[in-house]
Enzyme design. Structure first.
Site, PDB file in Angstrom:
ATOM      1  N   GLU A 163     -26.354  32.605  50.172  1.00 28.79           N
ATOM      2  CA  GLU A 163     -26.974  33.445  49.152  1.00 28.79           C
ATOM      3  C   GLU A 163     -27.913  32.583  48.322  1.00 28.79           C
ATOM      4  OE1 GLU A 163     -24.358  36.022  46.879  1.00 28.79           O
ATOM      5  OE2 GLU A 163     -25.510  35.627  45.051  1.00 28.79           O
ATOM      6  N   GLU A 168     -31.302  35.028  37.829  1.00 26.38           N
ATOM      7  CA  GLU A 168     -30.233  35.802  37.198  1.00 26.38           C
ATOM      8  C   GLU A 168     -30.437  35.736  35.691  1.00 26.38           C
ATOM      9  OE1 GLU A 168     -26.242  35.867  39.799  1.00 26.38           O
ATOM     10  OE2 GLU A 168     -26.595  33.983  38.763  1.00 26.38           O
TER      11      GLU A 168
END
Length: 287
Positions: A163, A168
């Site tokens: 990933e 974020e």
């Protein structure tokens, strides 16, 4: 030998829990004219545009580029939202922007709804320069993300498939953005993931360009063309620490609550709250 790698600081979590948050205005009026896809100011030399979405259609995302992952079972981080399919209250394409909105509303067993938009089955890429121009909402318990997952996840499972968390944003920490990678040996629920962060004071009020450059040797993460963290696994890395060897699909999500980052039931006074994407662009070097 792994260099320049570090875990997200426990201090960041403490700040997340202590930060006082105000309501987020979901108005997208601060958007400015997009840079044309062929004239990207931050695109590395030698890279060419191979895929993009300028979000100039609507009223919903282009189904030739995106699809929906739905459900309210908490996902891997015990989140609180139910991701719905193409609900115009939770997702829309308006005025050249993609909007993903989290709402405090009952949906099945969940008290919140949102959207999980993915390019799975539509577009996947092995290496390249990935760029998204975005603005994120403030609010405790909100986690805005643009990320990528290995297409092999259905066979290998997570985190073996890998990933890449391109950006974020935790709404409880309104002046900071983060990036991370998840691998077999190092991932967030094991509390030893590798990642970095940078201060962006107006990430919730202004659009910025968030990007990563993924090569065979490393992955570099940047804001407005300025690299702030690099994942450098060293020479001849094993697949357990560098599983970035196959196609990855892209995902855009706005989650509520959970155990990844600041754990919170969510600040209902901040909802509804929206993250906005001006565009998503992928560049690769010609073979």
């Amino acid at each position: 030998m792994i260099a320049k790698l570090f875990q997200f600081s426990l201090l960041l979590v403490a700040v997340c829990l202590l930060t006082t948050c105000k309501n987020q205005n979901t108005d997208a009026s601060s958007a400015t004219t997009s840079i044309p896809a062929g004239e990207g100011a931050y695109v590395p030399e030698g890279y060419e545009l191979v895929w993009n979405d300028e979000f100039d259609g609507g009223p919903l995302p282009d189904t030739t580029r995106w699809t929906y992952q739905t459900g309210g079972f908490g996902w891997t981080a015990k989140e609180l939202q139910n991701y719905l399919h193409a609900d115009p209250d939770n997702v829309g394409v308006e005025d050249g922007l993609l909007r993903i909105t989290a709402i405090a509303e009952k949906s099945g067993r969940n008290n919140y709804t949102s959207t999980r938009l993915v390019s799975k089955g539509k577009a996947s890429f092995t290496r390249g320069y990935f760029e998204v121009r975005a603005k994120f909402p403030r609010g405790a318990g909100l986690r805005s993300s643009f990320w990528m997952v290995g297409d092999t996840v259905s066979k290998m499972g997570w985190p073996k498939a890998g990933e890449i968390d391109l950006v974020e944003y935790y709404g409880a920490v309104p002046d900071k953005v983060n990036a991370a990678v998840q691998t077999t040996n190092n991932y967030w629920s094991k509390k030893n993931q590798f990642g970095g962060g940078v201060t962006v004071p107006d990430a919730q009020t202004e659009f910025h360009v968030y990007s990563c450059t993924w090569t065979e040797e490393q992955i570099d993460f940047a804001v407005d063309g300025q690299t702030y963290w690099s994942y450098l696994p060293g020479p001849d890395p094993t697949i357990e620490i560098f599983p970035f060897r196959w196609p990855f699909y892209m995902a855009a999500t706005l989650a509520v609550g959970g155990i990844r980052g600041p754990e919170s039931a969510g600040d209902n006074t901040a909802l509804p709250a929206s993250m906005y994407l001006d565009y998503v662009r992928v560049y690769q070097k010609p073979e």
